[in-house]
Design an enzyme around this catalytic site. Structure first.
Site, PDB file in Angstrom:
ATOM      1  N   GLU A   1       4.333  -4.433  12.919  1.00  0.00           N
ATOM      2  CA  GLU A   1       3.954  -5.442  13.908  1.00  0.00           C
ATOM      3  C   GLU A   1       2.796  -6.316  13.450  1.00  0.00           C
ATOM      4  O   GLU A   1       2.509  -7.345  14.064  1.00  0.00           O
ATOM      5  CB  GLU A   1       3.600  -4.757  15.239  1.00  0.00           C
ATOM      6  CG  GLU A   1       4.814  -4.159  15.939  1.00  0.00           C
ATOM      7  CD  GLU A   1       4.458  -3.382  17.192  1.00  0.00           C
ATOM      8  OE1 GLU A   1       3.288  -2.989  17.330  1.00  0.00           O
ATOM      9  OE2 GLU A   1       5.355  -3.171  18.033  1.00  0.00           O
TER      10      GLU A   1
ATOM     11  N   GLU B   1       8.683  16.763   5.818  1.00  0.00           N
ATOM     12  CA  GLU B   1       7.326  16.885   6.352  1.00  0.00           C
ATOM     13  C   GLU B   1       6.563  18.052   5.739  1.00  0.00           C
ATOM     14  O   GLU B   1       5.332  18.111   5.810  1.00  0.00           O
ATOM     15  CB  GLU B   1       7.350  17.037   7.864  1.00  0.00           C
ATOM     16  CG  GLU B   1       7.867  18.364   8.365  1.00  0.00           C
ATOM     17  CD  GLU B   1       7.729  18.492   9.874  1.00  0.00           C
ATOM     18  OE1 GLU B   1       7.136  19.483  10.304  1.00  0.00           O
ATOM     19  OE2 GLU B   1       8.199  17.609  10.616  1.00  0.00           O
TER      20      GLU B   1
END
Length: 310
Positions: free
Chosen positions: A92, A123
């Site tokens: 963004e 992960e």
């Protein structure tokens, strides 16, 4: 039960984000409205948890902005929901603040495909985080923010640990107190939101907390870098018709100029909002506005002061 499973279970039992809420054991028997009210009441506690960490957040922002002002990059690193929050915030920044896509980067364990589909085991690899950062040629001017609800995710902790070996600034954002992630980072931010509505579902309150903190970090950092004029997004990139209309409106709000002057200023500056504002408020031409902003390192208020001295 294997020893490794027993150890993992013991770890999870100590995490606030994994705690079981017995009062919600029959939540599925409630009406939809009652469940919604219960969930909403829990969500309402998240801003207060963030507020408790504001001094730590502000200190991290000042350190990040100082690095970025010298050309450093901001890199988010996380797995699962936490990684997605980082990628979202990074994505963004270009349309909002006209940053180069390489200036704010989101890394998610398992790569871009993990945005929409879980990558099992990614992960758990600190080495994978180190490799991802090495591929970016991480440098001392950069900042790495490890994001993990539990504060123990190897990918996030590994990212911070590798970043420290490169001399980069490090921030650890987690939702448990006393986390390994905060301990590994120079700036630890631990937003303790408490147990989730659904046991261990950290896309809920923990995810909301991460989003709020990342909003604070990226927005205020960009304010410090001169990407705004007051509360106006003067570095907005007008990449579509909606944003072009918003650009005109921002120039109007900043200057109070009539439409024809705004259009002329935007034409003279190739549609650059910040330059157009400087043309109108500083009474200079487009090339002069560009030069003044370069001298002022992109800070419009400083450029306006320079224009008054011409």
């Amino acid at each position: 039960m294997t020893a490794s499973y027993a150890a993992l279970r013991a770890q999870l039992d100590t995490l606030t984000t994994e705690a079981f809420r017995p009062e919600l054991a029959e939540i599925d028997r409630l009406s939809t409205l009652e469940i919604a009210r219960t969930m909403n009441a829990g969500d309402a506690t998240v801003p207060a948890a963030v507020a408790a960490q504001l001094p730590h957040i502000a200190a991290a922002i000042d350190a990040i902005a100082a690095r970025m002002a010298r050309g450093g990059r901001l890199v988010y690193a996380g797995a699962g929901t936490a990684g997605r929050m980082g990628v979202l915030d990074a994505s963004e920044c270009p349309p909002t603040f006209n940053t180069d896509p390489a200036q704010v980067v989101g890394l998610i364990a398992g790569g871009p495909g993990a945005m929409v589909e879980a990558v099992e085991g990614a992960e758990d690899s600190a080495g994978l985080a180190a490799a991802d950062l090495a591929a970016l040629e991480l440098a001392a001017a950069d900042t790495v923010i490890g994001i993990s609800a539990s504060g123990r995710t190897p990918y996030a902790v590994g990212a911070v640990e590798y970043a420290r070996t490169r001399g980069a600034l490090t921030v650890g954002l987690s939702c448990n107190a006393g986390s390994a992630l905060a301990a590994a980072a120079e700036h630890g931010i631990e937003v303790v939101v408490g147990p989730e509505l659904l046991t261990g579902s950290t896309r809920l309150k923990a995810g909301t907390a991460q989003k709020l903190v990342l909003n604070l970090i990226s927005t205020i950092t960009m304010i410090r870098l001169g990407k705004t004029y007051g509360n106006l997004m003067v570095d907005l990139r007008a990449s579509n018709e909606k944003l072009r209309a918003r650009s005109r409106r921002i120039v109007a709000l900043a200057t109070g100029a009539p439409d024809e002057e705004i259009e002329a200023a935007l034409d003279a500056t190739g549609g650059e909002v910040k330059q157009a504002v400087l043309v109108l408020l500083g009474a200079v031409d487009g090339p002069t506005a560009a030069g003044l902003l370069t001298t002022a390192n992109g800070h419009l208020r400083e450029a306006l002061a320079l224009a008054r001295d011409l």
